[in-house]
Scaffold this motif. Sequence first.
Motif, PDB file in Angstrom:
ATOM      1  N   ASP A 122       0.838  -1.274  -0.067  1.00 48.04           N
ATOM      2  CA  ASP A 122      -0.022  -0.099  -0.047  1.00 48.04           C
ATOM      3  C   ASP A 122       0.733   1.142  -0.107  1.00 48.04           C
ATOM      4  OD1 ASP A 122      -0.912  -2.042   1.932  1.00 48.04           O
ATOM      5  OD2 ASP A 122      -2.415  -0.413   2.652  1.00 48.04           O
ATOM      6  N   LYS A 123       1.782   1.294   0.836  1.00 50.21           N
ATOM      7  CA  LYS A 123       2.635   2.657   1.201  1.00 50.21           C
ATOM      8  C   LYS A 123       3.926   2.463   0.859  1.00 50.21           C
ATOM      9  CE  LYS A 123      -1.418   3.681   3.324  1.00 50.21           C
ATOM     10  NZ  LYS A 123      -2.473   4.497   3.178  1.00 50.21           N
ATOM     11  N   GLY A 124       4.233   1.835  -0.140  1.00 49.47           N
ATOM     12  CA  GLY A 124       5.709   1.698  -0.401  1.00 49.47           C
ATOM     13  C   GLY A 124       6.466   0.748   0.213  1.00 49.47           C
ATOM     14  N   TYR A 125       7.799   0.724   0.350  1.00 46.21           N
ATOM     15  CA  TYR A 125       8.497  -0.260   0.899  1.00 46.21           C
ATOM     16  C   TYR A 125       8.415  -0.241   2.493  1.00 46.21           C
ATOM     17  CZ  TYR A 125      10.522  -1.955  -3.322  1.00 46.21           C
ATOM     18  OH  TYR A 125      10.583  -2.586  -4.695  1.00 46.21           O
ATOM     19  N   VAL A 126       7.710  -1.273   2.919  1.00 41.80           N
ATOM     20  CA  VAL A 126       7.541  -1.395   4.484  1.00 41.80           C
ATOM     21  C   VAL A 126       8.224  -2.353   5.048  1.00 41.80           C
ATOM     22  CG1 VAL A 126       5.363   0.141   4.337  1.00 41.80           C
ATOM     23  CG2 VAL A 126       5.129  -2.203   4.468  1.00 41.80           C
ATOM     24  N   PRO A 127       8.372  -2.622   6.328  1.00 38.99           N
ATOM     25  CA  PRO A 127       8.823  -3.716   7.090  1.00 38.99           C
ATOM     26  C   PRO A 127       7.794  -4.923   7.198  1.00 38.99           C
ATOM     27  CG  PRO A 127       8.772  -1.922   8.679  1.00 38.99           C
ATOM     28  CD  PRO A 127       8.387  -1.265   7.211  1.00 38.99           C
ATOM     29  N   VAL A 128       8.343  -6.118   6.616  1.00 37.77           N
ATOM     30  CA  VAL A 128       7.441  -7.272   6.882  1.00 37.77           C
ATOM     31  C   VAL A 128       7.914  -7.880   8.175  1.00 37.77           C
ATOM     32  CG1 VAL A 128       6.527  -9.152   6.026  1.00 37.77           C
ATOM     33  CG2 VAL A 128       7.271  -7.405   4.413  1.00 37.77           C
ATOM     34  N   TYR A 129       7.051  -8.153   9.324  1.00 35.44           N
ATOM     35  CA  TYR A 129       7.491  -8.948  10.456  1.00 35.44           C
ATOM     36  C   TYR A 129       7.220 -10.197  10.281  1.00 35.44           C
ATOM     37  CZ  TYR A 129       6.958  -3.850  11.732  1.00 35.44           C
ATOM     38  OH  TYR A 129       7.045  -2.481  11.775  1.00 35.44           O
ATOM     39  N   THR A 130       8.012 -11.054  10.957  1.00 32.10           N
ATOM     40  CA  THR A 130       7.917 -12.788  10.976  1.00 32.10           C
ATOM     41  C   THR A 130       7.251 -12.781  12.283  1.00 32.10           C
ATOM     42  OG1 THR A 130      10.206 -12.712  12.019  1.00 32.10           O
ATOM     43  CG2 THR A 130       9.768 -13.345   9.620  1.00 32.10           C
ATOM     44  N   THR A 131       7.138 -11.880  13.323  1.00 35.83           N
ATOM     45  CA  THR A 131       6.584 -12.375  14.739  1.00 35.83           C
ATOM     46  C   THR A 131       5.229 -12.990  14.416  1.00 35.83           C
ATOM     47  OG1 THR A 131       7.600  -9.888  14.994  1.00 35.83           O
ATOM     48  CG2 THR A 131       6.358 -11.125  16.810  1.00 35.83           C
ATOM     49  N   ALA A 132       5.149 -14.056  15.220  1.00 33.27           N
ATOM     50  CA  ALA A 132       3.848 -14.718  15.150  1.00 33.27           C
ATOM     51  C   ALA A 132       2.733 -13.990  15.776  1.00 33.27           C
ATOM     52  CB  ALA A 132       4.231 -15.959  16.028  1.00 33.27           C
ATOM     53  N   VAL A 133       1.826 -14.460  16.070  1.00 32.58           N
ATOM     54  CA  VAL A 133       0.426 -14.016  16.588  1.00 32.58           C
ATOM     55  C   VAL A 133       1.127 -13.254  17.984  1.00 32.58           C
ATOM     56  CG1 VAL A 133      -1.705 -14.424  17.380  1.00 32.58           C
ATOM     57  CG2 VAL A 133      -1.193 -15.579  15.505  1.00 32.58           C
ATOM     58  N   VAL A 134       0.552 -12.101  18.243  1.00 33.52           N
ATOM     59  CA  VAL A 134       0.789 -11.537  19.706  1.00 33.52           C
ATOM     60  C   VAL A 134      -0.507 -11.246  20.441  1.00 33.52           C
ATOM     61  CG1 VAL A 134       2.998 -10.591  19.028  1.00 33.52           C
ATOM     62  CG2 VAL A 134       0.843  -9.270  18.566  1.00 33.52           C
ATOM     63  N   GLU A 135      -0.393 -11.414  21.596  1.00 37.32           N
ATOM     64  CA  GLU A 135      -1.790 -11.107  22.611  1.00 37.32           C
ATOM     65  C   GLU A 135      -1.786  -9.459  22.508  1.00 37.32           C
ATOM     66  OE1 GLU A 135      -4.364 -12.333  25.252  1.00 37.32           O
ATOM     67  OE2 GLU A 135      -2.895 -13.287  24.621  1.00 37.32           O
ATOM     68  N   GLN A 136      -2.939  -9.007  22.161  1.00 36.30           N
ATOM     69  CA  GLN A 136      -3.135  -7.525  22.217  1.00 36.30           C
ATOM     70  C   GLN A 136      -2.641  -7.100  23.661  1.00 36.30           C
ATOM     71  OE1 GLN A 136      -7.256  -6.086  22.338  1.00 36.30           O
ATOM     72  NE2 GLN A 136      -6.681  -4.177  21.167  1.00 36.30           N
ATOM     73  N   PRO A 137      -1.740  -6.087  23.798  1.00 32.14           N
ATOM     74  CA  PRO A 137      -1.131  -5.644  24.986  1.00 32.14           C
ATOM     75  C   PRO A 137      -2.154  -4.347  25.550  1.00 32.14           C
ATOM     76  CG  PRO A 137      -0.109  -4.596  23.437  1.00 32.14           C
ATOM     77  CD  PRO A 137      -1.064  -5.542  22.610  1.00 32.14           C
ATOM     78  N   TRP A 138      -3.611  -4.802  25.926  1.00 42.29           N
ATOM     79  CA  TRP A 138      -4.601  -3.717  25.935  1.00 42.29           C
ATOM     80  C   TRP A 138      -4.154  -2.670  27.110  1.00 42.29           C
ATOM     81  CZ3 TRP A 138      -8.222  -1.498  28.973  1.00 42.29           C
ATOM     82  CH2 TRP A 138      -9.315  -0.754  28.174  1.00 42.29           C
ATOM     83  N   SER A 139      -3.761  -3.389  28.171  1.00 40.78           N
ATOM     84  CA  SER A 139      -3.573  -2.429  29.401  1.00 40.78           C
ATOM     85  C   SER A 139      -2.494  -1.446  29.101  1.00 40.78           C
ATOM     86  CB  SER A 139      -3.400  -3.224  30.562  1.00 40.78           C
ATOM     87  OG  SER A 139      -2.600  -4.439  30.298  1.00 40.78           O
TER      88      SER A 139
END
Length: 296
Positions: A14-31
């Motif tokens: 969408d927005k040009g060259y942007v970093p792609v992350y390999t990080t797996a699913v993360v818990e939403q750090p809501w607090s």
Amino acid sequence: MNTTPQRVEHQLTDKGYVPVYTTAVVEQPWSSYSSDDHAVWAQLFERQQKVLVGRASDEFLTAQRAMHMTPDRIPKFDDLNRTLRAHTGWELIGVEGLLPELTFFDHLANRRFPVTWWIRKPEQIDYLSEPDLFHDLFGHVPLLMNPVFADYMQAYGKGGVKAHGIDPDALVHLTRLYWYTVEFGLIKQADGLRIYGSGIVSSKSESIYSLESNAPNRIGFDLERVMRTRYRIDTFQKTYFVIDSFEQLMRATEPDFTPIYQRLREHDSIPAGDVLASDAVFNRGTGEGWLTDGDV
Ligand SMILES: C[C@H](O)[C@H](O)[C@H]1CNc2nc(N)[nH]c(=O)c2N1
Ligand SMILES: N[C@@H](Cc1ccccc1)C(=O)O
Ligand SMILES: [Fe+2]
């Protein structure tokens, strides 16, 4: 909180060259969201709610109401998931950002939608170069409550896994379909053209531009035409494609794409702003303000 993402490579999106992350699913750090984070959500949410009246499609607005997101605080993925699972069986998963394509497709194919957990900073209200929580949650998630669109997204994911196993050309053609439907699609309603694409829905300026400016082309959806059409990642689109209904989109994309990908090899790509004699034209853009180069 460990939020140091693992940046592996850059990908053209969408927005040009942007970093792609390999990080797996993360818990939403809501607090851990700050009051600034919640305020950014509230500001964007309230601003878009006003802009979208009479501009977003009825399907989007209906789905949005059923999703029960509110401006007062950033929604919890767990709460949204209870509603989504019950309605269409989709599930949100938290991610750091853009995923490698095959990973992304595999999630969609299994009715999992990756949502970036972090939200833009106050100084990025109008523009940032990668998807954040506001784009993903406000823009993409509501239509996952629509049964037809929910099925389309899964079918797209399966199609992506398949195209990935063919070759890079097939992926280029399939990615344009995502761009011109899921991200930047318009839909024809009884009372005129409306927005359903999440890239538009999450942007105040493009919500107005895509419908009201004379500059861009608005052209009836045609699968192979769309797949041949290059696009802009750095400015408003030069062309928007208009569907009649999500059912039309489903029907048009149901056939096996393998022979289509073969056929498309014989054709040149179409510059983002071109209008063809065969196009069903709603608006022939004036081209005002277009940059002459830079189509992806
Ligand atoms: C298919 C689409 O064009 C694009 O390549 C993918 C790649 N990875 C992604 N990853 C995330 N998290 N969100 C996205 O929208 C995408 N888009
Ligand atoms: N029918 C497509 C899969 C697909 C469905 C819907 C959207 C995009 C792709 C194929 O065979 O590859
Ligand atoms: Fe998006």
